[in-house]
Design a protein around this motif. Structure first.
Motif, PDB file in Angstrom:
ATOM      1  N   HIS A 179       0.841  -1.197   0.000  1.00  0.00           N
ATOM      2  CA  HIS A 179       0.000   0.000   0.000  1.00  0.00           C
ATOM      3  C   HIS A 179       0.871   1.240   0.000  1.00  0.00           C
ATOM      4  N   TYR A 194      -2.913   3.974  -2.569  1.00  0.00           N
ATOM      5  CA  TYR A 194      -3.548   2.822  -3.204  1.00  0.00           C
ATOM      6  C   TYR A 194      -3.316   1.579  -2.356  1.00  0.00           C
ATOM      7  N   VAL A 246      -2.543  -2.624  -3.095  1.00  0.00           N
ATOM      8  CA  VAL A 246      -2.351  -3.766  -3.977  1.00  0.00           C
ATOM      9  C   VAL A 246      -2.891  -4.956  -3.192  1.00  0.00           C
ATOM     10  N   ASP A 263      -3.800  -8.961  -2.948  1.00  0.00           N
ATOM     11  CA  ASP A 263      -3.593 -10.324  -3.433  1.00  0.00           C
ATOM     12  C   ASP A 263      -4.929 -11.035  -3.309  1.00  0.00           C
ATOM     13  N   GLU A 280      -3.280 -10.146  -8.596  1.00  0.00           N
ATOM     14  CA  GLU A 280      -3.325  -8.966  -7.750  1.00  0.00           C
ATOM     15  C   GLU A 280      -4.190  -7.917  -8.436  1.00  0.00           C
ATOM     16  N   LEU A 340      -5.124  -3.564  -8.182  1.00  0.00           N
ATOM     17  CA  LEU A 340      -4.747  -2.264  -7.640  1.00  0.00           C
ATOM     18  C   LEU A 340      -6.028  -1.484  -7.389  1.00  0.00           C
ATOM     19  N   PHE A 385      -4.104  -5.862 -13.730  1.00  0.00           N
ATOM     20  CA  PHE A 385      -2.948  -5.267 -13.066  1.00  0.00           C
ATOM     21  C   PHE A 385      -1.780  -6.247 -13.035  1.00  0.00           C
ATOM     22  N   ARG A 432       1.984  -5.938 -11.450  1.00  0.00           N
ATOM     23  CA  ARG A 432       2.816  -5.068 -10.625  1.00  0.00           C
ATOM     24  C   ARG A 432       4.072  -4.573 -11.347  1.00  0.00           C
ATOM     25  N   LEU A 447       2.593  -0.559 -11.810  1.00  0.00           N
ATOM     26  CA  LEU A 447       2.616   0.172 -10.547  1.00  0.00           C
ATOM     27  C   LEU A 447       2.980   1.642 -10.727  1.00  0.00           C
TER      28      LEU A 447
END
Length: 120
Positions: free
Chosen positions: A38, A46, A48, A50, A59, A61, A92, A94, A98
């Motif tokens: 986070h 934001y 993230v 799982d 994942e 976001l 998303f 990562r 991101l």
């Protein structure tokens, strides 16, 4: 909705500096997973999440503005979206998304207020 999709709502109960990693995330119709990462930055907040087996280990976001409330005692975060809305959000990854301004704009538009993103 907040003025900026990447900021927490004033009434969400966010305590700056609190580590949200591991908190369970609840959609309006059930659990969607746990916080893996986070950000608390003012215009770049934001989560993230799982999703575990719910959407095959992916994942997602979530912009901070989707957070309705945070319960530190139960370590739960409540968002104002359904599981289907979260599942249908732009995919998303990562390593690619991101820090990707175009992805943030797309996600901001999806979640309702047009992807204002402070760092870009």
């Amino acid at each position: 909705m907040t003025e900026n999709v990447w900021s927490y709502r004033p009434a969400a109960g966010r305590l700056t500096g609190t580590d949200l990693t591991g908190y369970k995330v609840e959609a309006t119709d059930g659990s969607i997973g746990k916080v893996d990462k986070h950000s608390d930055e003012a215009t770049d907040a934001y989560l993230v999440v799982d999703t575990g087996v719910w959407i095959f280990g992916k994942e997602v976001l979530l912009p901070a503005s989707t957070v309705v409330s945070i319960d530190p005692e139960e370590q739960r975060i409540y968002v104002d979206r359904t599981k289907d809305q979260v599942k249908a959000a732009p995919e998303f990854h990562r390593e690619n998304h991101l820090d990707d301004a175009a992805y943030r704009a797309e996600l901001g538009s999806y979640y309702g207020i047009g992807g204002t993103f402070g760092r870009f």
